[in-house]
Structures are given as C-alpha cells and as structure tokens.
Scaffold this motif. Structure first.
Motif, mmCIF file in Angstrom:
data_model
loop_
_atom_site.group_PDB
_atom_site.id
_atom_site.type_symbol
_atom_site.label_atom_id
_atom_site.label_comp_id
_atom_site.label_asym_id
_atom_site.label_seq_id
_atom_site.Cartn_x
_atom_site.Cartn_y
_atom_site.Cartn_z
ATOM 1 N N HIS B 79 0.823 -1.211 0.000
ATOM 2 C CA HIS B 79 0.000 0.000 0.000
ATOM 3 C C HIS B 79 0.859 1.264 0.000
ATOM 4 O O HIS B 79 0.357 2.353 -0.253
ATOM 5 C CB HIS B 79 -0.946 0.014 1.206
ATOM 6 C CG HIS B 79 -0.256 0.226 2.517
ATOM 7 N ND1 HIS B 79 0.596 -0.703 3.066
ATOM 8 C CD2 HIS B 79 -0.286 1.262 3.382
ATOM 9 C CE1 HIS B 79 1.047 -0.253 4.222
ATOM 10 N NE2 HIS B 79 0.534 0.928 4.435
ATOM 11 N N THR B 103 -1.940 1.098 -5.123
ATOM 12 C CA THR B 103 -3.050 0.214 -4.785
ATOM 13 C C THR B 103 -4.399 0.929 -4.875
ATOM 14 O O THR B 103 -5.414 0.367 -4.472
ATOM 15 C CB THR B 103 -2.861 -0.402 -3.380
ATOM 16 O OG1 THR B 103 -2.611 0.664 -2.450
ATOM 17 C CG2 THR B 103 -1.700 -1.379 -3.349
ATOM 18 N N ASP B 104 -4.407 2.150 -5.392
ATOM 19 C CA ASP B 104 -5.688 2.813 -5.674
ATOM 20 C C ASP B 104 -5.539 3.672 -6.921
ATOM 21 O O ASP B 104 -4.439 4.132 -7.266
ATOM 22 C CB ASP B 104 -6.159 3.656 -4.486
ATOM 23 C CG ASP B 104 -5.257 4.850 -4.263
ATOM 24 O OD1 ASP B 104 -5.599 5.951 -4.745
ATOM 25 O OD2 ASP B 104 -4.188 4.683 -3.631
ATOM 26 N N THR B 107 -4.181 7.543 -6.610
ATOM 27 C CA THR B 107 -2.723 7.653 -6.522
ATOM 28 C C THR B 107 -2.074 7.302 -7.857
ATOM 29 O O THR B 107 -1.113 7.962 -8.288
ATOM 30 C CB THR B 107 -2.189 6.730 -5.404
ATOM 31 O OG1 THR B 107 -2.857 7.054 -4.186
ATOM 32 C CG2 THR B 107 -0.699 6.890 -5.217
ATOM 33 N N ARG B 172 -6.652 -5.972 3.335
ATOM 34 C CA ARG B 172 -6.745 -5.288 2.039
ATOM 35 C C ARG B 172 -6.016 -3.941 2.075
ATOM 36 O O ARG B 172 -5.339 -3.554 1.122
ATOM 37 C CB ARG B 172 -8.221 -5.097 1.677
ATOM 38 C CG ARG B 172 -8.489 -4.096 0.550
ATOM 39 C CD ARG B 172 -7.989 -4.575 -0.796
ATOM 40 N NE ARG B 172 -8.770 -5.674 -1.318
ATOM 41 C CZ ARG B 172 -9.889 -5.541 -2.037
ATOM 42 N NH1 ARG B 172 -10.354 -4.343 -2.311
ATOM 43 N NH2 ARG B 172 -10.534 -6.597 -2.477
ATOM 44 N N GLY B 176 -3.530 -4.781 -0.636
ATOM 45 C CA GLY B 176 -4.018 -4.296 -1.925
ATOM 46 C C GLY B 176 -4.944 -5.251 -2.646
ATOM 47 O O GLY B 176 -5.795 -4.832 -3.405
ATOM 48 N N LEU B 318 -6.418 -2.682 -11.093
ATOM 49 C CA LEU B 318 -7.260 -1.973 -10.122
ATOM 50 C C LEU B 318 -8.717 -1.918 -10.608
ATOM 51 O O LEU B 318 -9.645 -2.040 -9.805
ATOM 52 C CB LEU B 318 -6.705 -0.575 -9.856
ATOM 53 C CG LEU B 318 -5.331 -0.573 -9.159
ATOM 54 C CD1 LEU B 318 -4.804 0.855 -9.010
ATOM 55 C CD2 LEU B 318 -5.386 -1.260 -7.790
ATOM 56 N N ARG B 321 -10.055 -5.341 -9.813
ATOM 57 C CA ARG B 321 -10.384 -5.471 -8.390
ATOM 58 C C ARG B 321 -11.716 -4.782 -8.097
ATOM 59 O O ARG B 321 -12.546 -5.307 -7.350
ATOM 60 C CB ARG B 321 -9.265 -4.867 -7.542
ATOM 61 C CG ARG B 321 -9.442 -5.085 -6.054
ATOM 62 C CD ARG B 321 -8.406 -4.316 -5.241
ATOM 63 N NE ARG B 321 -8.593 -2.882 -5.355
ATOM 64 C CZ ARG B 321 -7.764 -1.964 -4.851
ATOM 65 N NH1 ARG B 321 -6.689 -2.345 -4.197
ATOM 66 N NH2 ARG B 321 -8.000 -0.678 -4.998
ATOM 67 N N GLN B 322 -11.898 -3.615 -8.698
ATOM 68 C CA GLN B 322 -13.158 -2.879 -8.515
ATOM 69 C C GLN B 322 -14.340 -3.716 -9.024
ATOM 70 O O GLN B 322 -15.385 -3.808 -8.360
ATOM 71 C CB GLN B 322 -13.062 -1.567 -9.293
ATOM 72 C CG GLN B 322 -14.283 -0.681 -9.233
ATOM 73 C CD GLN B 322 -14.088 0.561 -10.125
ATOM 74 O OE1 GLN B 322 -12.999 1.135 -10.197
ATOM 75 N NE2 GLN B 322 -15.143 0.966 -10.805
#
Lengths: 338, 338
Positions: B79, B103-104, B107, B172, B176, B318, B321-322
């Motif tokens: 993260h 991890t987002d 960012t 998480r 991540g 990402l 993951r979403q």
C-alpha cells in the motif's frame, strides 16, 4: 428396445456404437429433422457400423407414429433440438438429445415442465465429455474428496474449425451459438466437478474474429461463473486449433480445491496432494454413453449424467450466450425456480 | 550509478542480482518503507549476494536526501508503493517499483501525471514474468507474426500459499488484493502478447475461500477482458498450489491467433502452426530485469517493459479489483484519458 434417430447432423457416432453394444436394442428407423437435411454420413455409418439398411422416413412424425420407438436420438440442426425433444416427451419417449437441448430459454422451460410431468422418462443431453475416460477419472477423484472443496474450476474447449461444417453453422438462428454448442461442455464439466454447486451469476463474451468465412458462428468465447459459496468457474472455447495440431479437440479442466487439485489435459489426469508428491492418475476404462442411456431406459444401471444436469448445463449456456450478446452480467435464478 | 532500496518486502532478489551484474552501479543505502518493516531477508541477501554491509537508514526520506541516488527500488508493504513512487518521481529519481505501482486509482493517476511531466525518468514495475525465458520467447514468436492476430489470450497464475507470508498480506488496506498482486502478472502478460490492444471492459471475481487463515487475502480470482477489436482475454489466479507440487508457481499463457497459437507452460513454449506440425520452441537466454533497468537509467539499451505498460497493467488490475468487489462490469476509459 426400439430406437429411432431423428437427424444426422450431430454426434450420432456414439448412438451407433451404443446400439451395436446393446443386444436388446435395435434401430427401427431414421428420419431427417427437416426437409433436405443431409443424412449421408449417418447412413454410411449405419451400413458400416451396424451392417443394416435402416429405413429412412421423410417425416419424423411418421417415424414416431409408425414405429413407436422406446427411445429417440435427436440429432438434427441444433435449432430444432428443442421442438423435437418436446414432441418426444409429449409422446412419452425417452430422449437422447444433441446439446444444447434447446437453443432458447422459453423452449427449455417448456421442456423442463414437460419432463417434470414425466420424470420417469430419461432425457439426456449428448454431454459426451463426461464419458471421456480422463474426465470420468478426474471427476471420481474429486467426488471421493481427494482435493477437498473445489474452489476454482477452469475449463478449455478448443476445436479445429476445418472447412467441412455445413451451412447451418453460419447462422445463429440455426446454429444457436458457440457457447451453447461448445462452451456447454465446459459449463457442464465445471458444474459436474463442482458437485452441482449453485451458480449465482454468469458473465460471458464471444466474437466471430478469425472464423474463416463462417458467418455468424463465433470463433472464440469466454465465460465466468460465480457460485453461491464463493467458488469461481471460468472457461474459454475456440475454433482456432490448428488442423496440424494432432487432434481435433484440446479439452482441459483444472480444479483447485482446498486440499488438493486435479487437472485433465491431453487425455491424462494429474493430481496435486497436500501431503505428498503430485501424481498422474490411472485412467478408468472407457464407458459408452449411449449404451448406458439404453440401459437406463431398460431400467439397468445409472449414467454419469442425469436429466437435471442436462437441463442445467443447457440453461447456463443460454444465460452465458445472453450475457455475451448484451455485455451484461446475468444473475441466475435459484435452481428450483429455473 | 547510486542505487537505494526502500523496503524489504517484495522482489528484492532481482534488484540484488542486477546490482551485482552492473559494474557501474552500487548500493548506497537501504531504508524501511515504514517503521518496523522487517528487512532481515533483504539484509541477509545483501551480505550473501553483494558481500557488503549496506547502511540502513531508519527514514527513507533521509536516505534520499543524504545519498541522492540515481535510482530507487521501491519494495515495501504494497500500500506504500504509490506514495513512495510519487515521491521518487518528484525528486527526479528513476524508479523500479514493486507491483502494483499503486493500490488505488487516485494515486495511480497522480503518478501518471507526475511521470508525464518527467517522461525521461524510467518508472518500471517489477513485472518479472516478462523476463521468464519462456514468456520472453513466446512473446517474440507472437510479435514476429507467427500466430497472426492474437484473438484469445488466457493466463494462469498459481502460487503456493505457505505459512510464511507477513501479516500485512492479511489486510486489504496494506496488501491491496490478490488481483493487483498476482493477477496483475496475468493482466500484463495478456496486454503484452496482445500487442497493446485496447481493452474496453473488464469483469472479475475473487474470494477468500481456502486462504488458510489469511484474513482478507483473496485465495482465488478470475477475470475477463474484452478488447476494442473483439479479441478476448481471461485469467485466473490462485494461492491453492500444493507445497508438494514441485515449484512455487505455475504460470501459464495460451494465445490463439488466426494463423497459429503459442502456449507457455512449465517454463516451456509450444507453438501450433497452420501449415506444419506443432513444435516446442527453443528458449531465449534469460535476461536480468534490474540489470536492464540500470542500463536503461544509464542510457544503454531497452527493456522488455516500459513505463506505459507498467502503468497500464496496474490500472487494469485496479479496475479488475473494482469489478470483483462490486460484481459489475467496468468499462475502461480510452488509453489517453486513463
């Protein structure tokens, strides 16, 4: 037992093999599923494999009326499967049907209702993959608890396209789609190995890229299933296998469990264990799907597939096709409502 | 060239290997990415592989301020990747970063903007899979046009879970997710072999079943990608590989094209051709990812991965993951808007 065959477009080879292996069964007649259906391949195999000239009756209704068979193999252009199966069930005949049992969900629902009114009638789809010795062997390994709980199930179907496929493959209206025609084997294998877990949603995609002039026939397809317990399934199917690759199909299944894993590949079965080295499993002897179907009709023994599983794989494949056509996730109604 | 390492939680082995192989590079210091990060493994390897006692500086900002390195390996709890990468870019330092780069998505977007202001700075993710000889070999086969147009791309990542993973994997917020951590290799491989096709949507699923007490860490994941030209990708990742299976990972990639196919499996590469028998390809020599990164920093040669690809694989992971978290299909913004 009197057996009739309607249509010569699908997997009739297993039907003839089973007839030959079942002394108390005989072929009473063959009819096309629709006018002009090409029965040449079927009739040639009848002569060669069964050594008999089976009567060809132009209208399948006449065949059923006159010969009153005990069992019917439905094997015509795929969009006719549903209508033919429904008619057989209405007449109280056991049916061994090319998959998908129906190419639309409404007809499938009618078939389900008709069968529920006569649950004594065997209605079995031509899910021959279950009878490939490697798939049978792997299934029994999983069912014996050797891999624990199946959690991630992935399947592959890959075929040589070739240039001999009849024109009805080129139209969705007559072909039904590659997911219901080929993907269904992967769907069925995943459901089977999962121990009939309940899928809650399915998402799929398909395209006709590289289909070598085969019109609307999809050449590639992918799908994912989520199960109620959180387990996941996924599959891909294609018509892109090279004609020089050494075999028509390249069918695989890999199941990762919480206590081990099993993989079917190249007609072999590989197992992983938590507590010891991986190993290749010895294959079980090959069983004959249509012979076992005839035995079931005669009240002898059980098959590796039943009617519920035949209906379920069809239903899921049609949901997957719907997802692929729309780009949307399809939520699956619970089994009892289906 | 002066090299600093922040963190000891990821794939530092390749960093040390590359340092040792690059005469004009030297390790100027090591810092934890956060207080209390375990650097034991890293420092032991430093001694063993490099034969030097590298200074450990408690605060990575001090390390960057004092030593003014040319390049930084970012290698802490996942993260923190994004924050560390961003700070390095702001300071004008080349970065070799553990994946996922962030991890987002917020960012990641900041990192993309920062890098676009300094596109001369190499920012490369630890996508080591590209440097596995079988994957490199298969890629060059595809890029040379040997399979025609890649149409169906399927990838597998399968790892042994073991019981040595540090506690930050179990949340998480610090880990991540398994899709950005492991699935990203599959996503990257698919994008790479596709020839950087544009994905238009992604759908994924994941679950923690069978994760053996690893909290929120997903043990299984699946995903599908649709490309703008109709091609399809799919992948699955799991932590269910048996510790007795003979190796840590079982990485695979299969790409079916309209003129052939290639499959990477067991560190080998198998090719299908339309006009001749299938064959196993000879492997290319192994290349060293971090050595090539240092060469790139020094203005020598090119890598098998660039910054755009590093960012793209992160972004897609990402989104996946979403999708898995929400159960919804994620439509991918076009590349230039991303």
């Amino acid at each position: 037992m009197k057996v009739a065959i309607i249509g010569g477009s699908g997997h009739f080879a297993a039907v003839l093999e089973g007839l030959r292996a079942t002394p108390d069964a005989r072929l009473v007649g063959v009819a096309p599923g629709l006018q002009g259906e090409n029965l040449d391949g079927l009739m040639q195999r009848c002569h060669k494999d069964l050594g008999l000239v089976s009567p060809v009756i132009p209208d399948w209704r006449d065949l059923l009326d006159r010969e009153r068979p005990d069992a019917v193999a439905v094997n015509s252009h795929f969009h006719l499967n549903g209508e033919l199966v429904l008619e057989c069930l209405k007449r109280g005949l056991a049916v061994y049907a090319e998959k998908p049992i129906a190419t639309d969900l409404v007809t499938l629902q009618k078939i389900r209702s008709a069968w529920r009114a006569r649950p004594d009638l065997p209605l079995i789809a031509m899910q021959e993959l279950r009878y490939a010795p490697a798939f049978t062997t792997g299934f029994h390994h999983v069912r014996a608890g050797k891999i624990g709980r199946p959690l991630l199930l992935s399947a592959q179907k890959s075929y040589v396209l070739g240039n001999h496929r009849p024109p009805f493959y080129r139209k969705r209206a007559s072909y039904g789609g590659t997911i219901p025609w080929i993907g269904i084997h992967a769907v069925d294998a995943i459901l089977w190995y999962s121990g009939s877990k309940d899928p809650v949603s399915i998402y799929a995609a398909h395209a006709t890229l590289g289909n070598d002039g085969h019109g609307e026939m999809e050449s590639i397809a992918t799908l994912q299933m989520r199960f109620a317990d959180g387990a996941l399934g996924l599959a891909h199917a294609d018509f892109l296998r090279s004609p020089k690759a050494g075999s028509h199909g390249d069918d695989r299944l890999r199941v990762m469990g919480d206590k081990g894993a099993v993989e079917v590949r190249d007609g072999r079965v590989f197992a992983q264990h938590r507590d010891r080295e991986s190993e290749e499993l010895e294959l079980e002897p090959r069983r004959m799907i249509f012979k076992e179907f005839l035995d079931l009709v005669a009240g002898r023994g059980a098959m590796l597939i039943d009617t519920e599983a035949s209906l379920r794989a069809t239903e899921l494949s049609l949901y997957a096709r719907q997802s692929a056509d729309t780009g949307l996730v399809v939520n699956i109604p619970a089994k009892d409502q289906g």
